[in-house]
Design a protein around this motif. Structure first.
Motif, PDB file in Angstrom:
ATOM      1  N   VAL A  31       0.850  -1.190   0.000  1.00 35.93           N
ATOM      2  CA  VAL A  31       0.000   0.000   0.000  1.00 35.93           C
ATOM      3  C   VAL A  31       0.887   1.242   0.000  1.00 35.93           C
ATOM      4  O   VAL A  31       1.783   1.382   0.835  1.00 35.93           O
ATOM      5  CB  VAL A  31      -0.946   0.011   1.220  1.00 35.93           C
ATOM      6  CG1 VAL A  31      -1.774   1.282   1.239  1.00 35.93           C
ATOM      7  CG2 VAL A  31      -1.842  -1.198   1.200  1.00 35.93           C
ATOM      8  N   LYS A  32       0.645   2.130  -0.970  1.00 41.18           N
ATOM      9  CA  LYS A  32       1.443   3.358  -1.066  1.00 41.18           C
ATOM     10  C   LYS A  32       0.655   4.454  -1.767  1.00 41.18           C
ATOM     11  O   LYS A  32      -0.300   4.173  -2.485  1.00 41.18           O
ATOM     12  CB  LYS A  32       2.755   3.089  -1.788  1.00 41.18           C
ATOM     13  CG  LYS A  32       2.585   2.471  -3.145  1.00 41.18           C
ATOM     14  CD  LYS A  32       3.911   1.982  -3.692  1.00 41.18           C
ATOM     15  CE  LYS A  32       3.655   0.951  -4.762  1.00 41.18           C
ATOM     16  NZ  LYS A  32       4.575  -0.115  -4.781  1.00 41.18           N
ATOM     17  N   ALA A  33       1.066   5.682  -1.526  1.00 39.92           N
ATOM     18  CA  ALA A  33       0.464   6.837  -2.187  1.00 39.92           C
ATOM     19  C   ALA A  33       1.364   7.231  -3.349  1.00 39.92           C
ATOM     20  O   ALA A  33       2.580   7.355  -3.189  1.00 39.92           O
ATOM     21  CB  ALA A  33       0.326   7.997  -1.208  1.00 39.92           C
ATOM     22  N   TYR A  42      -3.074   9.281  -5.493  1.00 38.23           N
ATOM     23  CA  TYR A  42      -3.945   8.118  -5.428  1.00 38.23           C
ATOM     24  C   TYR A  42      -3.296   7.041  -4.567  1.00 38.23           C
ATOM     25  O   TYR A  42      -2.092   7.078  -4.302  1.00 38.23           O
ATOM     26  CB  TYR A  42      -4.296   7.588  -6.820  1.00 38.23           C
ATOM     27  CG  TYR A  42      -3.151   7.024  -7.618  1.00 38.23           C
ATOM     28  CD1 TYR A  42      -2.862   5.663  -7.588  1.00 38.23           C
ATOM     29  CD2 TYR A  42      -2.372   7.838  -8.429  1.00 38.23           C
ATOM     30  CE1 TYR A  42      -1.828   5.139  -8.320  1.00 38.23           C
ATOM     31  CE2 TYR A  42      -1.335   7.322  -9.169  1.00 38.23           C
ATOM     32  CZ  TYR A  42      -1.065   5.964  -9.113  1.00 38.23           C
ATOM     33  OH  TYR A  42      -0.036   5.446  -9.835  1.00 38.23           O
ATOM     34  N   LEU A  43      -4.105   6.116  -4.121  1.00 37.06           N
ATOM     35  CA  LEU A  43      -3.664   5.010  -3.275  1.00 37.06           C
ATOM     36  C   LEU A  43      -3.571   3.766  -4.147  1.00 37.06           C
ATOM     37  O   LEU A  43      -4.487   3.469  -4.908  1.00 37.06           O
ATOM     38  CB  LEU A  43      -4.674   4.798  -2.148  1.00 37.06           C
ATOM     39  CG  LEU A  43      -4.295   3.870  -1.018  1.00 37.06           C
ATOM     40  CD1 LEU A  43      -3.133   4.456  -0.225  1.00 37.06           C
ATOM     41  CD2 LEU A  43      -5.477   3.665  -0.090  1.00 37.06           C
ATOM     42  N   LYS A  44      -2.455   3.040  -4.034  1.00 34.90           N
ATOM     43  CA  LYS A  44      -2.228   1.851  -4.849  1.00 34.90           C
ATOM     44  C   LYS A  44      -1.735   0.729  -3.958  1.00 34.90           C
ATOM     45  O   LYS A  44      -1.065   0.968  -2.964  1.00 34.90           O
ATOM     46  CB  LYS A  44      -1.189   2.157  -5.921  1.00 34.90           C
ATOM     47  CG  LYS A  44      -0.960   1.024  -6.904  1.00 34.90           C
ATOM     48  CD  LYS A  44      -0.011   1.482  -7.982  1.00 34.90           C
ATOM     49  CE  LYS A  44       0.260   0.477  -9.065  1.00 34.90           C
ATOM     50  NZ  LYS A  44      -0.198  -0.852  -8.966  1.00 34.90           N
ATOM     51  N   TRP A  45      -2.086  -0.525  -4.303  1.00 33.98           N
ATOM     52  CA  TRP A  45      -1.634  -1.682  -3.543  1.00 33.98           C
ATOM     53  C   TRP A  45      -1.493  -2.869  -4.488  1.00 33.98           C
ATOM     54  O   TRP A  45      -1.948  -2.839  -5.631  1.00 33.98           O
ATOM     55  CB  TRP A  45      -2.601  -2.009  -2.402  1.00 33.98           C
ATOM     56  CG  TRP A  45      -4.012  -2.217  -2.837  1.00 33.98           C
ATOM     57  CD1 TRP A  45      -4.583  -3.391  -3.235  1.00 33.98           C
ATOM     58  CD2 TRP A  45      -5.034  -1.220  -2.955  1.00 33.98           C
ATOM     59  NE1 TRP A  45      -5.891  -3.187  -3.578  1.00 33.98           N
ATOM     60  CE2 TRP A  45      -6.200  -1.863  -3.413  1.00 33.98           C
ATOM     61  CE3 TRP A  45      -5.092   0.149  -2.712  1.00 33.98           C
ATOM     62  CZ2 TRP A  45      -7.388  -1.187  -3.642  1.00 33.98           C
ATOM     63  CZ3 TRP A  45      -6.270   0.822  -2.941  1.00 33.98           C
ATOM     64  CH2 TRP A  45      -7.406   0.157  -3.392  1.00 33.98           C
ATOM     65  N   TYR A  58     -10.772   4.804   6.148  1.00 32.66           N
ATOM     66  CA  TYR A  58      -9.937   5.918   6.577  1.00 32.66           C
ATOM     67  C   TYR A  58     -10.481   6.497   7.875  1.00 32.66           C
ATOM     68  O   TYR A  58     -11.630   6.274   8.243  1.00 32.66           O
ATOM     69  CB  TYR A  58      -9.880   7.008   5.503  1.00 32.66           C
ATOM     70  CG  TYR A  58     -11.126   7.865   5.450  1.00 32.66           C
ATOM     71  CD1 TYR A  58     -11.155   9.105   6.086  1.00 32.66           C
ATOM     72  CD2 TYR A  58     -12.264   7.440   4.799  1.00 32.66           C
ATOM     73  CE1 TYR A  58     -12.301   9.882   6.059  1.00 32.66           C
ATOM     74  CE2 TYR A  58     -13.406   8.214   4.762  1.00 32.66           C
ATOM     75  CZ  TYR A  58     -13.419   9.435   5.394  1.00 32.66           C
ATOM     76  OH  TYR A  58     -14.549  10.201   5.379  1.00 32.66           O
ATOM     77  N   LYS A  76      -6.243   0.423  -7.266  1.00 36.55           N
ATOM     78  CA  LYS A  76      -5.873   1.814  -7.000  1.00 36.55           C
ATOM     79  C   LYS A  76      -7.124   2.682  -6.997  1.00 36.55           C
ATOM     80  O   LYS A  76      -8.083   2.398  -7.714  1.00 36.55           O
ATOM     81  CB  LYS A  76      -4.828   2.338  -7.976  1.00 36.55           C
ATOM     82  CG  LYS A  76      -5.305   2.689  -9.345  1.00 36.55           C
ATOM     83  CD  LYS A  76      -4.155   3.257 -10.164  1.00 36.55           C
ATOM     84  CE  LYS A  76      -4.662   3.973 -11.391  1.00 36.55           C
ATOM     85  NZ  LYS A  76      -3.610   4.573 -12.177  1.00 36.55           N
ATOM     86  N   LEU A  79      -7.459   9.811  -4.320  1.00 37.67           N
ATOM     87  CA  LEU A  79      -7.668  10.344  -2.971  1.00 37.67           C
ATOM     88  C   LEU A  79      -8.151  11.789  -3.013  1.00 37.67           C
ATOM     89  O   LEU A  79      -7.889  12.572  -2.110  1.00 37.67           O
ATOM     90  CB  LEU A  79      -6.369  10.240  -2.166  1.00 37.67           C
ATOM     91  CG  LEU A  79      -5.890   8.819  -1.891  1.00 37.67           C
ATOM     92  CD1 LEU A  79      -4.553   8.833  -1.180  1.00 37.67           C
ATOM     93  CD2 LEU A  79      -6.920   8.064  -1.082  1.00 37.67           C
ATOM     94  N   LEU A  90      -5.062   5.249   6.740  1.00 41.11           N
ATOM     95  CA  LEU A  90      -5.772   4.455   5.734  1.00 41.11           C
ATOM     96  C   LEU A  90      -5.446   2.976   5.893  1.00 41.11           C
ATOM     97  O   LEU A  90      -4.291   2.612   6.127  1.00 41.11           O
ATOM     98  CB  LEU A  90      -5.360   4.905   4.327  1.00 41.11           C
ATOM     99  CG  LEU A  90      -5.789   6.320   3.961  1.00 41.11           C
ATOM    100  CD1 LEU A  90      -4.850   6.923   2.959  1.00 41.11           C
ATOM    101  CD2 LEU A  90      -7.186   6.285   3.403  1.00 41.11           C
ATOM    102  N   LEU A 112      -1.244   3.160   6.683  1.00 41.88           N
ATOM    103  CA  LEU A 112      -0.612   4.240   5.937  1.00 41.88           C
ATOM    104  C   LEU A 112      -1.172   5.551   6.469  1.00 41.88           C
ATOM    105  O   LEU A 112      -2.380   5.766   6.433  1.00 41.88           O
ATOM    106  CB  LEU A 112      -0.906   4.108   4.440  1.00 41.88           C
ATOM    107  CG  LEU A 112      -0.344   5.200   3.550  1.00 41.88           C
ATOM    108  CD1 LEU A 112       1.183   5.119   3.513  1.00 41.88           C
ATOM    109  CD2 LEU A 112      -0.892   5.083   2.150  1.00 41.88           C
TER     110      LEU A 112
END
Length: 143
Positions: A31-33, A42-45, A58, A76, A79, A90, A112
């Motif tokens: 999980v990362k921005a 955006y948030l992606k995993w 959140y 993804k 945000l 998050l 996160l």
């Protein structure tokens, strides 16, 4: 047939049914921005084994209750809905499906914490930008 004391007792045959044990999605990793091509955060995993979809939760950093941001089948999400200059925590959960029943994993992703405005500025400042032409259009790539 069972033995009760010294007597042999015959009982009715029980019906054997095959129960399906659901395959529950595991922990969501990676999980990362990140930034998209329009400089939106955006948030992606990473995709999770057995995951049919994902639930993203959140909360404001100082609050104690999480709120469901969305349910998605993608890996993804933008945000844009989060307010700038507020710290958020998050979590992403994997969701599996067996027939018509959905099962949410009981193991969340790694927490996160981010601030949309500050993290966007950090990602922009730390990104390497290259420009190139596609046909007659000039495009900017963020890596």
């Amino acid at each position: 047939m069972s033995v009760h004391g010294r007597k042999a007792v015959l009982g009715p045959l029980s019906t054997i049914t095959a129960a399906r044990v659901p395959r529950v999605a595991g922990k969501v990793d990676g999980v990362k921005a990140l930034l998209d091509s329009d400089d939106h955060l955006y948030l992606k995993w990473d995709k999770t084994k057995y995951a049919y979809g994902y639930h993203v939760y959140y909360k404001k950093h100082d609050d104690k209750d999480y709120i469901k941001l969305c349910g998605t089948k993608k890996t993804k999400i933008p945000l844009d809905a989060l307010t700038e200059d507020v710290y958020y925590d998050l979590l992403v959960y994997g969701v599996s499906k067996e027939g018509t029943v959905k099962y949410v994993s009981n193991t969340p992703s790694k927490l996160l914490t981010l601030n949309p405005k500050r993290d966007l500025d950090k990602v922009l400042a730390g990104s390497v930008r290259t420009t190139g032409f596609v046909g007659r259009r000039r495009e900017i790539y963020t890596t």
